[in-house]
Write a protein that holds these residues in place. Structure first.
Motif, PDB file in Angstrom:
ATOM      1  N   TRP A  97       0.820  -1.216   0.000  1.00 39.12           N
ATOM      2  CA  TRP A  97       0.000   0.000   0.000  1.00 39.12           C
ATOM      3  C   TRP A  97       0.849   1.260   0.000  1.00 39.12           C
ATOM      4  N   VAL A  98       2.049   1.166   0.557  1.00 39.61           N
ATOM      5  CA  VAL A  98       2.979   2.296   0.485  1.00 39.61           C
ATOM      6  C   VAL A  98       3.258   2.636  -0.967  1.00 39.61           C
ATOM      7  N   ALA A  99       3.506   1.618  -1.786  1.00 37.15           N
ATOM      8  CA  ALA A  99       3.800   1.848  -3.205  1.00 37.15           C
ATOM      9  C   ALA A  99       2.620   2.517  -3.908  1.00 37.15           C
ATOM     10  N   GLU A 100       1.404   2.082  -3.586  1.00 34.94           N
ATOM     11  CA  GLU A 100       0.216   2.638  -4.238  1.00 34.94           C
ATOM     12  C   GLU A 100      -0.083   4.063  -3.775  1.00 34.94           C
ATOM     13  N   ALA A 101       0.405   4.426  -2.586  1.00 37.21           N
ATOM     14  CA  ALA A 101       0.054   5.713  -1.990  1.00 37.21           C
ATOM     15  C   ALA A 101       1.121   6.790  -2.219  1.00 37.21           C
ATOM     16  N   ARG A 102       2.088   6.530  -3.100  1.00 36.49           N
ATOM     17  CA  ARG A 102       3.132   7.526  -3.363  1.00 36.49           C
ATOM     18  C   ARG A 102       2.511   8.809  -3.903  1.00 36.49           C
ATOM     19  N   TYR A 103       2.958   9.946  -3.390  1.00 36.63           N
ATOM     20  CA  TYR A 103       2.403  11.230  -3.788  1.00 36.63           C
ATOM     21  C   TYR A 103       2.816  11.608  -5.204  1.00 36.63           C
ATOM     22  N   PRO A 104       1.997  12.393  -5.889  1.00 37.42           N
ATOM     23  CA  PRO A 104       2.355  12.842  -7.243  1.00 37.42           C
ATOM     24  C   PRO A 104       3.633  13.676  -7.229  1.00 37.42           C
ATOM     25  N   GLY A 105       4.486  13.419  -8.210  1.00 37.45           N
ATOM     26  CA  GLY A 105       5.688  14.209  -8.369  1.00 37.45           C
ATOM     27  C   GLY A 105       6.892  13.735  -7.583  1.00 37.45           C
ATOM     28  N   VAL A 106       6.727  12.731  -6.716  1.00 41.33           N
ATOM     29  CA  VAL A 106       7.855  12.262  -5.898  1.00 41.33           C
ATOM     30  C   VAL A 106       8.961  11.668  -6.777  1.00 41.33           C
ATOM     31  N   ALA A 107       8.584  10.763  -7.675  1.00 38.97           N
ATOM     32  CA  ALA A 107       9.592  10.143  -8.545  1.00 38.97           C
ATOM     33  C   ALA A 107      10.281  11.199  -9.406  1.00 38.97           C
ATOM     34  N   GLU A 108       9.495  12.154  -9.887  1.00 40.49           N
ATOM     35  CA  GLU A 108      10.061  13.215 -10.723  1.00 40.49           C
ATOM     36  C   GLU A 108      11.051  14.067  -9.932  1.00 40.49           C
ATOM     37  N   PHE A 109      10.782  14.275  -8.639  1.00 38.88           N
ATOM     38  CA  PHE A 109      11.716  15.026  -7.804  1.00 38.88           C
ATOM     39  C   PHE A 109      13.054  14.295  -7.691  1.00 38.88           C
ATOM     40  N   PHE A 110      13.019  12.999  -7.433  1.00 37.82           N
ATOM     41  CA  PHE A 110      14.257  12.232  -7.307  1.00 37.82           C
ATOM     42  C   PHE A 110      15.017  12.213  -8.634  1.00 37.82           C
ATOM     43  N   GLU A 111      14.280  12.126  -9.744  1.00 43.96           N
ATOM     44  CA  GLU A 111      14.933  12.156 -11.057  1.00 43.96           C
ATOM     45  C   GLU A 111      15.576  13.519 -11.307  1.00 43.96           C
TER      46      GLU A 111
END
Length: 222
Positions: free
Chosen positions: A94-108
């Motif tokens: 559920w942690v994976a499903e609940a990731r906030y928008p833009g988080v992955a883009e921030f790390f990238e």
């Protein structure tokens, strides 16, 4: 000058309330199927969380299961096992499903900008980071001997900055709770970004782009 970013995990990278609702439902079903063990587990978890908040006020994080065991009158080993299962392993899907928008883009974005990213959490965040599909250069948590305290004690932030090779004033800390994250950052002398209600990370990149190359010590909501 901004040289690194340090990020909280629970409630900052993903929707903690959503995950807790899912886990509450699973716990209730578990208790219905296993009445004795289920309600015993719920009581142990409640004591574990209460112990955390008491220890947060005392400026320590060591021996939480032992303190919770005294509060609920169960063996510390049982309390640890309950916390490991229901607070660490079971929530991961559920942690994976609940990731906030833009988080992955921030790390990238941080990787492209060669801006090192560390995370600071109350508990070992490495499995959650893997579930979220994220990679941080440094992971720090309260139970590590070098830290030994929950936020708002600033030791975790100071340790993370040191491991990233920067001064606290050269890193920005991104969190979701002013009374915990904001207080810890101020005590560490670290700039802070407090996420707003929407928890949308897409505005953070633009804010940090503007902050790179200049000093910023205010608390900002985005």
């Amino acid at each position: 000058m901004l040289k690194a970013a340090i990020v909280d995990v629970d409630g900052t990278l993903y929707d903690l309330r959503r995950v807790r609702r899912q886990m509450a439902g699973r716990l209730m079903r578990f208790a219905a199927l296993h009445p004795f063990g289920g309600w015993k587990t719920i009581r142990a978890l409640k004591a574990f969380r209460e112990a955390q908040e008491r220890m947060r006020c005392l400026g320590t994080a060591l021996g939480q299961a032992d303190k919770a065991a005294m509060m609920c009158d169960y063996p510390a080993e049982f309390v640890r096992a309950c916390a490991a299962r229901w607070m660490e392993r079971e929530p991961l899907p559920w942690v994976a499903e609940a990731r906030y928008p833009g988080v992955a883009e921030f790390f990238e974005w941080a990787k492209r900008r060669e801006l090192p990213v560390g995370v600071v959490s109350d508990y070992d965040p490495r499995e959650k980071l893997r579930a979220l599909g994220l990679d941080a250069e440094v992971a720090v948590w309260a139970q590590q001997e070098e830290v030994g305290a929950f936020k708002p004690d600033p030791r975790g932030l100071i340790v993370a900055a040191r491991r990233l090779g920067v001064e606290p004033a050269e890193a920005v800390y991104i969190g979701d709770r002013e009374e915990v994250d904001g207080a810890a950052a101020r005590a560490a002398g670290m700039p802070i970004l407090i996420l707003g209600t929407g928890r949308d990370w897409r505005g953070i990149v633009a804010h940090l782009e503007a902050a790179i190359g200049r000093e910023e010590k205010a608390i900002v909501s985005v």
